[in-house]
Design an enzyme around this catalytic site. Sequence first.
Site, PDB file in Angstrom:
ATOM      1  N   SER B 150       0.762  -0.984   0.040  1.00 57.30           N
ATOM      2  CA  SER B 150       0.078  -0.038  -0.176  1.00 57.30           C
ATOM      3  C   SER B 150       1.006   1.014  -0.020  1.00 57.30           C
ATOM      4  O   SER B 150       1.857   1.481  -0.948  1.00 57.30           O
ATOM      5  CB  SER B 150      -1.096  -0.165   1.253  1.00 57.30           C
ATOM      6  N   ASP B 226     -10.136  -5.319  -3.575  1.00 61.17           N
ATOM      7  CA  ASP B 226      -9.427  -4.455  -2.546  1.00 61.17           C
ATOM      8  C   ASP B 226     -10.349  -2.747  -2.695  1.00 61.17           C
ATOM      9  O   ASP B 226     -10.716  -2.498  -3.616  1.00 61.17           O
ATOM     10  CB  ASP B 226      -8.102  -4.007  -3.332  1.00 61.17           C
ATOM     11  N   HIS B 259      -7.399  -5.775   0.522  1.00 65.97           N
ATOM     12  CA  HIS B 259      -6.192  -5.182   1.112  1.00 65.97           C
ATOM     13  C   HIS B 259      -5.438  -5.447   2.208  1.00 65.97           C
ATOM     14  O   HIS B 259      -4.414  -4.918   2.736  1.00 65.97           O
ATOM     15  CB  HIS B 259      -6.696  -3.552   1.248  1.00 65.97           C
TER      16      HIS B 259
END
Lengths: 282, 282
Positions: B150, B226, B259
Amino acid sequence: MTLEQTASNRCFEGEQLRFKHQSQTLGCEMVFSLYLPPQAKTQKVPLLYWLSGLTCTDENFVHKAGAQRYAAEHGIAILCPDTSPRGDDVPDDAEGAWDFGKGAGFYVNATQAPWSSHYRMYDYVTQELPEIAAGFDSLDSARCSISGHSMGGHGAMVIALRNPGTYTSVSAFSPIVAPTQCPWGEKALGNYLGEDHSEWANYDACALIAAGASQLPLLVDQGEADDFLEEQLRTELLEQTCSEQGYAATIRRQAGYDHSYYFVASFIGSHIAFHAQTLAAE
Amino acid sequence: MTLEQTASNRCFEGEQLRFKHQSQTLGCEMVFSLYLPPQAKTQKVPLLYWLSGLTCTDENFVHKAGAQRYAAEHGIAILCPDTSPRGDDVPDDAEGAWDFGKGAGFYVNATQAPWSSHYRMYDYVTQELPEIAAGFDSLDSARCSISGHSMGGHGAMVIALRNPGTYTSVSAFSPIVAPTQCPWGEKALGNYLGEDHSEWANYDACALIAAGASQLPLLVDQGEADDFLEEQLRTELLEQTCSEQGYAATIRRQAGYDHSYYFVASFIGSHIAFHAQTLAAE
Protein backbone atom coordinates in the site's frame (compact mmCIF):
# COMPACT_ATOMS: atom_id res chain seq x y z
CA MET A 1 -28.80 -21.58 16.54
CA THR A 2 -28.03 -18.50 14.47
CA LEU A 3 -24.59 -17.71 13.16
CA GLU A 4 -23.70 -14.25 11.93
CA GLN A 5 -20.69 -14.01 9.62
CA THR A 6 -18.74 -10.89 10.55
CA ALA A 7 -15.71 -11.14 8.28
CA SER A 8 -14.49 -12.88 5.16
CA ASN A 9 -11.03 -12.51 3.64
CA ARG A 10 -9.64 -14.55 0.81
CA CYS A 11 -6.45 -16.26 1.91
CA PHE A 12 -4.40 -18.82 -0.02
CA GLU A 13 -7.35 -19.24 -2.41
CA GLY A 14 -9.57 -20.23 0.52
CA GLU A 15 -11.57 -18.05 2.89
CA GLN A 16 -10.70 -16.84 6.37
CA LEU A 17 -14.09 -16.34 8.01
CA ARG A 18 -15.26 -15.02 11.36
CA PHE A 19 -18.62 -15.64 13.04
CA LYS A 20 -20.49 -14.59 16.13
CA HIS A 21 -23.30 -16.47 17.82
CA GLN A 22 -25.20 -16.67 21.08
CA SER A 23 -23.70 -19.65 22.89
CA GLN A 24 -26.24 -21.72 24.79
CA THR A 25 -23.44 -23.50 26.65
CA LEU A 26 -21.66 -20.36 27.83
CA GLY A 27 -24.64 -18.04 28.15
CA CYS A 28 -23.01 -15.22 26.22
CA GLU A 29 -22.19 -14.05 22.72
CA MET A 30 -19.11 -15.77 21.32
CA VAL A 31 -16.89 -15.24 18.31
CA PHE A 32 -14.95 -17.87 16.41
CA SER A 33 -12.79 -17.97 13.30
CA LEU A 34 -12.94 -20.58 10.57
CA TYR A 35 -10.53 -21.08 7.70
CA LEU A 36 -12.00 -22.91 4.72
CA PRO A 37 -9.32 -24.14 2.29
CA PRO A 38 -9.92 -23.89 -1.46
CA GLN A 39 -10.85 -27.58 -1.62
CA ALA A 40 -13.97 -26.75 0.43
CA LYS A 41 -15.49 -25.13 -2.67
CA THR A 42 -15.92 -28.52 -4.33
CA GLN A 43 -15.79 -31.18 -1.59
CA LYS A 44 -16.26 -31.74 2.12
CA VAL A 45 -13.02 -31.19 4.02
CA PRO A 46 -11.90 -32.46 7.46
CA LEU A 47 -11.59 -30.09 10.39
CA LEU A 48 -8.80 -29.16 12.79
CA TYR A 49 -9.84 -27.46 16.02
CA TRP A 50 -7.26 -25.01 17.34
CA LEU A 51 -7.35 -23.97 21.00
CA SER A 52 -5.37 -20.88 21.96
CA GLY A 53 -3.52 -19.99 25.12
CA LEU A 54 -3.84 -17.52 27.97
CA THR A 55 -4.83 -13.96 26.98
CA CYS A 56 -5.65 -14.99 23.41
CA THR A 57 -8.85 -14.63 21.43
CA ASP A 58 -9.91 -16.54 18.32
CA GLU A 59 -7.67 -14.26 16.25
CA ASN A 60 -4.10 -14.70 17.53
CA PHE A 61 -3.58 -17.98 15.71
CA VAL A 62 -5.34 -16.70 12.61
CA HIS A 63 -3.07 -13.65 12.40
CA LYS A 64 0.24 -15.03 13.56
CA ALA A 65 0.63 -18.75 12.88
CA GLY A 66 0.70 -18.67 9.09
CA ALA A 67 -1.35 -21.88 9.17
CA GLN A 68 -3.60 -21.07 6.23
CA ARG A 69 -0.86 -21.93 3.76
CA TYR A 70 -0.58 -25.47 5.08
CA ALA A 71 -4.33 -25.87 5.55
CA ALA A 72 -4.78 -24.90 1.90
CA GLU A 73 -2.06 -27.30 0.85
CA HIS A 74 -3.63 -30.23 2.71
CA GLY A 75 -7.29 -29.30 2.29
CA ILE A 76 -8.09 -28.97 5.98
CA ALA A 77 -10.40 -26.44 7.63
CA ILE A 78 -9.34 -24.84 10.93
CA LEU A 79 -11.82 -23.71 13.57
CA CYS A 80 -10.49 -21.38 16.29
CA PRO A 81 -12.72 -20.58 19.27
CA ASP A 82 -12.10 -17.87 21.83
CA THR A 83 -10.41 -18.87 25.10
CA SER A 84 -13.23 -18.10 27.55
CA PRO A 85 -16.74 -16.78 27.78
CA ARG A 86 -16.92 -13.03 27.17
CA GLY A 87 -19.06 -10.01 27.89
CA ASP A 88 -20.04 -7.70 30.71
CA ASP A 89 -22.23 -10.35 32.35
CA VAL A 90 -19.36 -12.83 32.64
CA PRO A 91 -17.43 -12.72 35.94
CA ASP A 92 -13.71 -12.08 35.71
CA ASP A 93 -10.70 -12.31 38.00
CA ALA A 94 -11.14 -9.68 40.73
CA GLU A 95 -7.69 -8.28 40.16
CA GLY A 96 -7.79 -8.55 36.39
CA ALA A 97 -5.10 -11.23 36.32
CA TRP A 98 -4.30 -12.57 32.85
CA ASP A 99 -4.02 -16.18 33.99
CA PHE A 100 -7.59 -16.62 35.24
CA GLY A 101 -11.09 -15.59 34.17
CA LYS A 102 -11.66 -13.98 30.79
CA GLY A 103 -9.08 -15.15 28.27
CA ALA A 104 -8.24 -18.05 30.58
CA GLY A 105 -11.11 -20.53 30.56
CA PHE A 106 -8.76 -23.53 30.73
CA TYR A 107 -11.27 -25.58 28.71
CA VAL A 108 -13.05 -26.84 31.83
CA ASN A 109 -16.67 -26.96 32.98
CA ALA A 110 -16.54 -24.90 36.16
CA THR A 111 -18.47 -26.25 39.14
CA GLN A 112 -17.93 -23.37 41.56
CA ALA A 113 -19.84 -20.09 41.86
CA PRO A 114 -19.63 -17.56 40.32
CA TRP A 115 -17.78 -19.33 37.49
CA SER A 116 -20.10 -22.26 36.88
CA SER A 117 -22.78 -20.20 35.14
CA HIS A 118 -20.59 -19.25 32.16
CA TYR A 119 -17.22 -21.00 32.28
CA ARG A 120 -18.07 -24.22 30.45
CA MET A 121 -15.46 -24.21 27.70
CA TYR A 122 -15.14 -28.01 27.79
CA ASP A 123 -18.75 -28.47 26.73
CA TYR A 124 -18.49 -25.56 24.31
CA VAL A 125 -15.59 -27.14 22.45
CA THR A 126 -16.74 -30.77 22.65
CA GLN A 127 -20.47 -30.27 22.06
CA GLU A 128 -21.61 -26.87 20.86
CA LEU A 129 -18.85 -26.19 18.33
CA PRO A 130 -19.15 -29.65 16.73
CA GLU A 131 -22.89 -29.05 16.33
CA ILE A 132 -22.14 -25.74 14.66
CA ALA A 133 -19.48 -27.32 12.45
CA ALA A 134 -21.95 -30.01 11.38
CA GLY A 135 -24.07 -27.23 9.92
CA PHE A 136 -21.46 -26.29 7.33
CA ASP A 137 -22.03 -28.15 4.07
CA SER A 138 -18.37 -27.83 3.18
CA LEU A 139 -17.14 -29.56 6.35
CA ASP A 140 -16.85 -33.29 6.95
CA SER A 141 -16.92 -32.28 10.58
CA ALA A 142 -16.98 -35.81 12.02
CA ARG A 143 -13.50 -36.25 10.56
CA CYS A 144 -11.55 -34.00 12.90
CA SER A 145 -8.37 -33.46 14.88
CA ILE A 146 -7.44 -31.02 17.61
CA SER A 147 -4.41 -28.92 18.48
CA GLY A 148 -3.49 -25.94 20.60
CA HIS A 149 -0.87 -23.80 22.29
CA SER A 150 0.00 -23.59 26.00
CA MET A 151 -3.35 -23.54 27.87
CA GLY A 152 -4.83 -24.59 24.54
CA GLY A 153 -2.34 -27.44 24.24
CA HIS A 154 -3.61 -28.61 27.61
CA GLY A 155 -7.18 -28.25 26.36
CA ALA A 156 -6.51 -30.15 23.15
CA MET A 157 -4.83 -33.07 24.92
CA VAL A 158 -7.47 -33.33 27.65
CA ILE A 159 -10.34 -33.16 25.18
CA ALA A 160 -8.80 -35.74 22.85
CA LEU A 161 -7.88 -38.12 25.68
CA ARG A 162 -11.35 -37.94 27.24
CA ASN A 163 -13.21 -38.50 23.98
CA PRO A 164 -11.72 -41.61 22.35
CA GLY A 165 -12.78 -42.10 18.76
CA THR A 166 -13.83 -38.49 18.33
CA TYR A 167 -10.53 -36.92 17.29
CA THR A 168 -8.26 -38.68 14.82
CA SER A 169 -5.10 -37.13 16.23
CA VAL A 170 -4.01 -34.50 18.72
CA SER A 171 -1.03 -32.16 18.85
CA ALA A 172 0.17 -29.39 21.10
CA PHE A 173 2.71 -26.58 21.24
CA SER A 174 4.19 -25.79 24.64
CA PRO A 175 1.27 -27.42 26.47
CA ILE A 176 0.53 -27.25 30.18
CA VAL A 177 0.83 -31.02 30.48
CA ALA A 178 -0.08 -31.32 34.15
CA PRO A 179 -2.20 -28.41 35.42
CA THR A 180 -2.66 -30.18 38.75
CA GLN A 181 1.07 -29.71 39.30
CA CYS A 182 1.82 -26.12 38.27
CA PRO A 183 0.84 -22.65 39.55
CA TRP A 184 -1.32 -21.66 36.54
CA GLY A 185 -3.25 -24.88 36.75
CA GLU A 186 -3.58 -24.94 40.52
CA LYS A 187 -5.05 -21.44 40.50
CA ALA A 188 -7.45 -22.13 37.64
CA LEU A 189 -8.60 -25.60 38.70
CA GLY A 190 -8.90 -24.53 42.32
CA ASN A 191 -11.14 -21.62 41.43
CA TYR A 192 -13.18 -23.29 38.68
CA LEU A 193 -13.49 -26.75 40.27
CA GLY A 194 -13.01 -26.25 43.99
CA GLU A 195 -10.98 -28.38 46.31
CA ASP A 196 -12.01 -31.84 45.09
CA HIS A 197 -8.79 -32.93 43.43
CA SER A 198 -10.39 -36.03 41.92
CA GLU A 199 -12.27 -33.65 39.61
CA TRP A 200 -9.02 -31.88 38.74
CA ALA A 201 -7.59 -35.11 37.35
CA ASN A 202 -10.21 -35.06 34.59
CA TYR A 203 -8.47 -31.96 33.27
CA ASP A 204 -4.87 -33.11 33.43
CA ALA A 205 -3.33 -34.83 30.40
CA CYS A 206 -0.70 -36.62 32.46
CA ALA A 207 -3.28 -37.86 34.94
CA LEU A 208 -5.52 -39.08 32.13
CA ILE A 209 -2.67 -40.99 30.47
CA ALA A 210 -1.60 -42.39 33.82
CA ALA A 211 -5.18 -43.56 34.38
CA GLY A 212 -5.04 -45.51 31.12
CA ALA A 213 -6.54 -43.22 28.49
CA SER A 214 -6.68 -44.97 25.15
CA GLN A 215 -4.03 -44.08 22.60
CA LEU A 216 -4.33 -41.78 19.65
CA PRO A 217 -1.58 -40.18 17.56
CA LEU A 218 -0.09 -37.45 19.79
CA LEU A 219 2.55 -34.90 18.74
CA VAL A 220 4.02 -32.28 21.09
CA ASP A 221 6.56 -29.55 20.33
CA GLN A 222 8.21 -27.72 23.20
CA GLY A 223 10.76 -24.93 22.89
CA GLU A 224 13.78 -25.32 25.13
CA ALA A 225 14.14 -21.53 25.55
CA ASP A 226 10.54 -21.25 26.79
CA ASP A 227 10.51 -19.21 30.02
CA PHE A 228 7.48 -21.16 31.27
CA LEU A 229 8.92 -24.63 30.68
CA GLU A 230 10.32 -25.37 34.09
CA GLU A 231 7.58 -24.06 36.37
CA GLN A 232 4.35 -24.18 34.35
CA LEU A 233 4.61 -26.49 31.36
CA ARG A 234 6.71 -29.29 32.83
CA THR A 235 7.13 -31.34 29.67
CA GLU A 236 9.20 -33.85 31.61
CA LEU A 237 6.05 -35.06 33.38
CA LEU A 238 4.46 -35.95 30.04
CA GLU A 239 7.62 -37.66 28.84
CA GLN A 240 7.77 -39.63 32.08
CA THR A 241 4.08 -40.58 32.08
CA CYS A 242 4.10 -41.66 28.43
CA SER A 243 7.21 -43.71 29.06
CA GLU A 244 5.72 -45.40 32.12
CA GLN A 245 2.43 -46.13 30.38
CA GLY A 246 3.92 -47.15 27.04
CA TYR A 247 1.96 -44.32 25.43
CA ALA A 248 3.43 -43.79 21.95
CA ALA A 249 3.65 -39.99 21.86
CA THR A 250 6.08 -37.95 19.79
CA ILE A 251 7.46 -35.28 22.11
CA ARG A 252 10.02 -33.00 20.49
CA ARG A 253 12.17 -30.48 22.32
CA GLN A 254 13.20 -27.70 19.95
CA ALA A 255 16.44 -25.94 20.80
CA GLY A 256 16.35 -22.15 21.03
CA TYR A 257 12.61 -21.67 20.63
CA ASP A 258 10.52 -19.72 23.13
CA HIS A 259 6.81 -19.60 24.03
CA SER A 260 5.79 -17.16 21.29
CA TYR A 261 3.85 -17.52 18.08
CA TYR A 262 7.18 -17.40 16.25
CA PHE A 263 7.62 -20.91 17.61
CA VAL A 264 4.13 -21.98 16.58
CA ALA A 265 4.65 -20.52 13.10
CA SER A 266 7.92 -22.40 12.73
CA PHE A 267 6.35 -25.82 13.30
CA ILE A 268 2.64 -25.49 12.49
CA GLY A 269 3.33 -26.86 9.01
CA SER A 270 4.67 -30.02 10.57
CA HIS A 271 1.62 -30.31 12.83
CA ILE A 272 -0.86 -29.79 10.02
CA ALA A 273 0.96 -32.41 7.92
CA PHE A 274 0.74 -34.78 10.91
CA HIS A 275 -3.00 -34.26 11.24
CA ALA A 276 -3.51 -34.44 7.47
CA GLN A 277 -1.88 -37.85 7.40
CA THR A 278 -4.08 -39.28 10.15
CA LEU A 279 -7.22 -37.63 8.73
CA ALA A 280 -6.50 -39.00 5.27
CA ALA A 281 -6.25 -42.51 6.72
CA GLU A 282 -9.72 -42.21 8.28
CA MET B 1 25.36 5.14 15.94
CA THR B 2 24.19 2.88 18.75
CA LEU B 3 21.72 0.09 18.25
CA GLU B 4 19.92 -1.52 21.15
CA GLN B 5 18.47 -4.97 20.55
CA THR B 6 15.10 -5.16 22.28
CA ALA B 7 13.84 -8.59 21.22
CA SER B 8 15.06 -11.87 19.79
CA ASN B 9 12.85 -14.83 18.93
CA ARG B 10 13.94 -17.93 17.11
CA CYS B 11 11.81 -18.41 14.02
CA PHE B 12 12.26 -21.02 11.27
CA GLU B 13 15.75 -21.71 12.63
CA GLY B 14 16.70 -18.06 12.13
CA GLU B 15 16.20 -15.09 14.44
CA GLN B 16 13.46 -12.47 14.44
CA LEU B 17 15.15 -9.44 15.99
CA ARG B 18 13.99 -5.96 17.00
CA PHE B 19 16.17 -2.89 17.54
CA LYS B 20 15.79 0.70 18.66
CA HIS B 21 18.13 3.57 17.87
CA GLN B 22 18.30 7.33 17.85
CA SER B 23 17.76 8.31 14.23
CA GLN B 24 19.89 11.25 13.10
CA THR B 25 17.79 11.62 9.98
CA LEU B 26 14.44 11.71 11.73
CA GLY B 27 15.49 13.33 14.98
CA CYS B 28 13.73 10.78 17.17
CA GLU B 29 14.05 7.28 18.54
CA MET B 30 13.08 4.66 15.98
CA VAL B 31 12.39 0.94 16.10
CA PHE B 32 12.94 -1.58 13.34
CA SER B 33 12.65 -5.33 12.95
CA LEU B 34 15.16 -7.61 11.25
CA TYR B 35 14.76 -11.24 10.36
CA LEU B 36 18.02 -13.14 9.96
CA PRO B 37 17.59 -16.49 8.21
CA PRO B 38 19.52 -19.54 9.45
CA GLN B 39 22.03 -19.13 6.62
CA ALA B 40 23.20 -15.89 8.26
CA LYS B 41 24.93 -17.94 10.95
CA THR B 42 27.55 -19.10 8.48
CA GLN B 43 27.54 -16.68 5.54
CA LYS B 44 26.57 -13.16 4.53
CA VAL B 45 23.00 -13.02 3.23
CA PRO B 46 21.28 -10.49 0.97
CA LEU B 47 18.66 -8.12 2.33
CA LEU B 48 15.07 -7.34 1.49
CA TYR B 49 13.68 -4.05 2.78
CA TRP B 50 9.96 -4.18 3.58
CA LEU B 51 7.99 -0.93 3.80
CA SER B 52 4.60 -1.12 5.48
CA GLY B 53 1.41 0.77 4.86
CA LEU B 54 -0.74 3.37 6.59
CA THR B 55 -1.22 2.88 10.36
CA CYS B 56 1.42 0.13 10.51
CA THR B 57 4.57 -0.12 12.60
CA ASP B 58 7.61 -2.31 11.98
CA GLU B 59 5.68 -5.26 13.44
CA ASN B 60 2.60 -5.80 11.29
CA PHE B 61 4.51 -7.55 8.53
CA VAL B 62 6.60 -9.48 11.04
CA HIS B 63 3.51 -10.83 12.79
CA LYS B 64 1.10 -11.32 9.94
CA ALA B 65 2.83 -11.99 6.63
CA GLY B 66 4.36 -15.37 7.40
CA ALA B 67 7.42 -14.24 5.45
CA GLN B 68 10.03 -15.81 7.71
CA ARG B 69 9.38 -19.25 6.28
CA TYR B 70 10.27 -18.11 2.78
CA ALA B 71 13.14 -15.92 3.92
CA ALA B 72 14.60 -18.96 5.69
CA GLU B 73 14.06 -21.09 2.61
CA HIS B 74 15.86 -18.64 0.33
CA GLY B 75 18.43 -17.32 2.79
CA ILE B 76 17.32 -13.68 2.70
CA ALA B 77 17.21 -11.22 5.60
CA ILE B 78 14.23 -8.85 5.91
CA LEU B 79 14.50 -5.39 7.43
CA CYS B 80 11.22 -3.68 8.37
CA PRO B 81 11.29 -0.02 9.44
CA ASP B 82 8.44 1.86 11.04
CA THR B 83 6.21 3.99 8.79
CA SER B 84 6.97 7.45 10.18
CA PRO B 85 8.97 9.26 12.81
CA ARG B 86 7.61 8.68 16.31
CA GLY B 87 7.53 10.25 19.75
CA ASP B 88 5.97 13.13 21.63
CA ASP B 89 8.21 15.67 19.90
CA VAL B 90 7.05 14.67 16.45
CA PRO B 91 4.09 16.66 15.07
CA ASP B 92 1.01 14.70 14.08
CA ASP B 93 -2.18 15.29 12.15
CA ALA B 94 -4.23 17.82 14.10
CA GLU B 95 -7.32 15.66 13.97
CA GLY B 96 -5.49 12.38 14.53
CA ALA B 97 -6.29 11.15 11.03
CA TRP B 98 -4.78 7.75 10.19
CA ASP B 99 -3.79 8.74 6.65
CA PHE B 100 -1.37 11.54 7.56
CA GLY B 101 1.30 12.20 10.19
CA LYS B 102 2.42 9.44 12.51
CA GLY B 103 2.05 6.05 10.87
CA ALA B 104 1.79 7.75 7.50
CA GLY B 105 5.19 9.18 6.53
CA PHE B 106 4.71 8.30 2.85
CA TYR B 107 8.48 7.75 2.51
CA VAL B 108 9.10 11.39 1.54
CA ASN B 109 11.45 14.11 2.76
CA ALA B 110 9.04 16.79 3.89
CA THR B 111 9.88 20.37 2.93
CA GLN B 112 7.08 22.15 4.76
CA ALA B 113 6.88 23.21 8.40
CA PRO B 114 6.19 21.70 10.84
CA TRP B 115 6.80 18.39 9.05
CA SER B 116 10.24 19.02 7.59
CA SER B 117 12.11 18.68 10.88
CA HIS B 118 11.21 15.01 11.38
CA TYR B 119 9.39 13.58 8.39
CA ARG B 120 12.35 12.47 6.29
CA MET B 121 11.52 8.82 5.72
CA TYR B 122 13.00 8.84 2.20
CA ASP B 123 16.46 9.61 3.55
CA TYR B 124 15.92 7.29 6.49
CA VAL B 125 15.22 4.32 4.22
CA THR B 126 17.73 5.14 1.49
CA GLN B 127 20.63 6.36 3.63
CA GLU B 128 20.42 5.74 7.36
CA LEU B 129 19.05 2.19 7.27
CA PRO B 130 21.61 1.02 4.67
CA GLU B 131 24.37 2.42 6.89
CA ILE B 132 22.93 0.49 9.81
CA ALA B 133 22.58 -2.67 7.72
CA ALA B 134 26.20 -2.39 6.63
CA GLY B 135 27.16 -2.74 10.28
CA PHE B 136 25.81 -6.30 10.50
CA ASP B 137 28.52 -8.84 9.76
CA SER B 138 25.91 -11.35 8.66
CA LEU B 139 24.42 -9.08 5.97
CA ASP B 140 25.69 -8.59 2.44
CA SER B 141 23.74 -5.37 2.63
CA ALA B 142 24.81 -3.98 -0.73
CA ARG B 143 22.96 -6.89 -2.32
CA CYS B 144 19.40 -5.82 -1.64
CA SER B 145 15.86 -5.58 -2.91
CA ILE B 146 12.82 -3.68 -1.70
CA SER B 147 9.12 -4.39 -1.31
CA GLY B 148 6.11 -3.03 0.50
CA HIS B 149 2.36 -2.84 0.94
CA SER B 150 0.00 0.00 0.00
CA MET B 151 1.75 3.23 1.09
CA GLY B 152 4.84 1.02 1.48
CA GLY B 153 4.37 -0.33 -2.04
CA HIS B 154 4.46 3.28 -3.21
CA GLY B 155 7.58 3.85 -1.12
CA ALA B 156 9.32 0.74 -2.44
CA MET B 157 8.65 1.60 -6.08
CA VAL B 158 9.63 5.27 -5.74
CA ILE B 159 12.84 4.42 -3.87
CA ALA B 160 13.85 1.71 -6.34
CA LEU B 161 13.06 3.83 -9.38
CA ARG B 162 14.97 6.85 -8.07
CA ASN B 163 18.07 4.87 -7.13
CA PRO B 164 19.07 2.82 -10.17
CA GLY B 165 21.64 0.16 -9.42
CA THR B 166 20.95 0.17 -5.70
CA TYR B 167 18.09 -2.33 -5.53
CA THR B 168 18.23 -5.52 -7.53
CA SER B 169 14.47 -5.81 -7.81
CA VAL B 170 11.31 -4.21 -6.46
CA SER B 171 7.87 -5.56 -5.68
CA ALA B 172 4.68 -4.23 -4.20
CA PHE B 173 1.35 -5.38 -2.86
CA SER B 174 -1.63 -3.10 -3.47
CA PRO B 175 0.62 -0.05 -4.00
CA ILE B 176 -0.48 3.55 -4.27
CA VAL B 177 0.93 3.78 -7.79
CA ALA B 178 0.20 7.46 -8.42
CA PRO B 179 -0.07 9.48 -5.19
CA THR B 180 -0.31 12.69 -7.21
CA GLN B 181 -3.63 11.41 -8.50
CA CYS B 182 -5.46 10.05 -5.46
CA PRO B 183 -6.89 11.53 -2.23
CA TRP B 184 -4.42 9.87 0.16
CA GLY B 185 -1.49 11.06 -1.90
CA GLU B 186 -2.82 14.53 -2.55
CA LYS B 187 -3.34 15.11 1.16
CA ALA B 188 0.08 13.74 2.16
CA LEU B 189 2.14 15.31 -0.63
CA GLY B 190 0.32 18.62 -0.29
CA ASN B 191 1.07 18.79 3.42
CA TYR B 192 4.60 17.38 3.36
CA LEU B 193 5.79 19.03 0.13
CA GLY B 194 3.59 22.07 -0.36
CA GLU B 195 2.01 23.20 -3.56
CA ASP B 196 4.96 22.72 -5.94
CA HIS B 197 3.70 19.78 -7.98
CA SER B 198 7.04 19.30 -9.72
CA GLU B 199 8.36 18.07 -6.36
CA TRP B 200 5.39 15.73 -6.01
CA ALA B 201 6.43 13.92 -9.19
CA ASN B 202 9.60 12.72 -7.48
CA TYR B 203 7.36 10.64 -5.20
CA ASP B 204 5.05 9.12 -7.80
CA ALA B 205 5.97 5.78 -9.38
CA CYS B 206 3.89 6.40 -12.48
CA ALA B 207 5.40 9.85 -12.97
CA LEU B 208 8.91 8.45 -12.53
CA ILE B 209 8.32 5.69 -15.10
CA ALA B 210 6.71 8.18 -17.47
CA ALA B 211 9.79 10.39 -17.08
CA GLY B 212 11.99 7.52 -18.21
CA ALA B 213 13.21 5.84 -15.01
CA SER B 214 15.56 3.01 -15.84
CA GLN B 215 14.20 -0.50 -15.67
CA LEU B 216 14.58 -3.03 -12.91
CA PRO B 217 12.61 -6.21 -12.27
CA LEU B 218 9.23 -5.03 -10.95
CA LEU B 219 6.44 -7.27 -9.61
CA VAL B 220 3.08 -5.97 -8.40
CA ASP B 221 0.16 -7.91 -6.93
CA GLN B 222 -3.20 -6.21 -6.59
CA GLY B 223 -6.36 -7.75 -5.15
CA GLU B 224 -9.46 -7.19 -7.22
CA ALA B 225 -11.71 -7.10 -4.13
CA ASP B 226 -9.59 -4.32 -2.59
CA ASP B 227 -11.90 -1.52 -1.42
CA PHE B 228 -9.18 1.07 -2.09
CA LEU B 229 -8.40 -0.03 -5.64
CA GLU B 230 -10.61 2.34 -7.58
CA GLU B 231 -10.09 5.61 -5.70
CA GLN B 232 -6.66 5.34 -4.04
CA LEU B 233 -4.50 2.64 -5.58
CA ARG B 234 -5.43 3.04 -9.26
CA THR B 235 -3.43 0.11 -10.60
CA GLU B 236 -4.69 0.91 -14.09
CA LEU B 237 -2.45 4.00 -14.17
CA LEU B 238 0.63 1.82 -13.60
CA GLU B 239 -0.50 -0.68 -16.22
CA GLN B 240 -1.07 2.17 -18.68
CA THR B 241 2.22 3.94 -17.93
CA CYS B 242 4.29 0.74 -18.17
CA SER B 243 2.56 -0.13 -21.40
CA GLU B 244 3.19 3.33 -22.90
CA GLN B 245 6.82 3.36 -21.78
CA GLY B 246 7.58 -0.24 -22.66
CA TYR B 247 8.46 -0.83 -19.00
CA ALA B 248 8.56 -4.60 -18.47
CA ALA B 249 6.66 -4.88 -15.19
CA THR B 250 4.69 -7.92 -14.01
CA ILE B 251 1.38 -6.60 -12.70
CA ARG B 252 -0.97 -9.30 -11.48
CA ARG B 253 -4.59 -8.77 -10.52
CA GLN B 254 -5.68 -11.42 -8.03
CA ALA B 255 -9.39 -12.23 -8.05
CA GLY B 256 -11.19 -12.09 -4.73
CA TYR B 257 -8.35 -10.70 -2.60
CA ASP B 258 -8.73 -7.57 -0.50
CA HIS B 259 -6.28 -5.04 1.01
CA SER B 260 -5.47 -7.04 4.15
CA TYR B 261 -2.43 -8.95 5.30
CA TYR B 262 -4.30 -12.14 4.36
CA PHE B 263 -3.56 -11.04 0.79
CA VAL B 264 0.08 -10.28 1.54
CA ALA B 265 0.48 -13.64 3.31
CA SER B 266 -1.00 -15.45 0.33
CA PHE B 267 1.57 -14.12 -2.13
CA ILE B 268 4.62 -13.09 -0.10
CA GLY B 269 6.22 -16.44 -0.91
CA SER B 270 6.00 -15.62 -4.58
CA HIS B 271 7.53 -12.18 -4.00
CA ILE B 272 10.41 -13.51 -1.93
CA ALA B 273 11.12 -16.13 -4.58
CA PHE B 274 11.13 -13.33 -7.18
CA HIS B 275 13.64 -11.29 -5.19
CA ALA B 276 15.72 -14.38 -4.38
CA GLN B 277 16.08 -15.10 -8.07
CA THR B 278 17.28 -11.59 -8.93
CA LEU B 279 19.53 -11.42 -5.87
CA ALA B 280 21.10 -14.78 -6.70
CA ALA B 281 21.91 -13.50 -10.17
CA GLU B 282 23.78 -10.52 -8.71
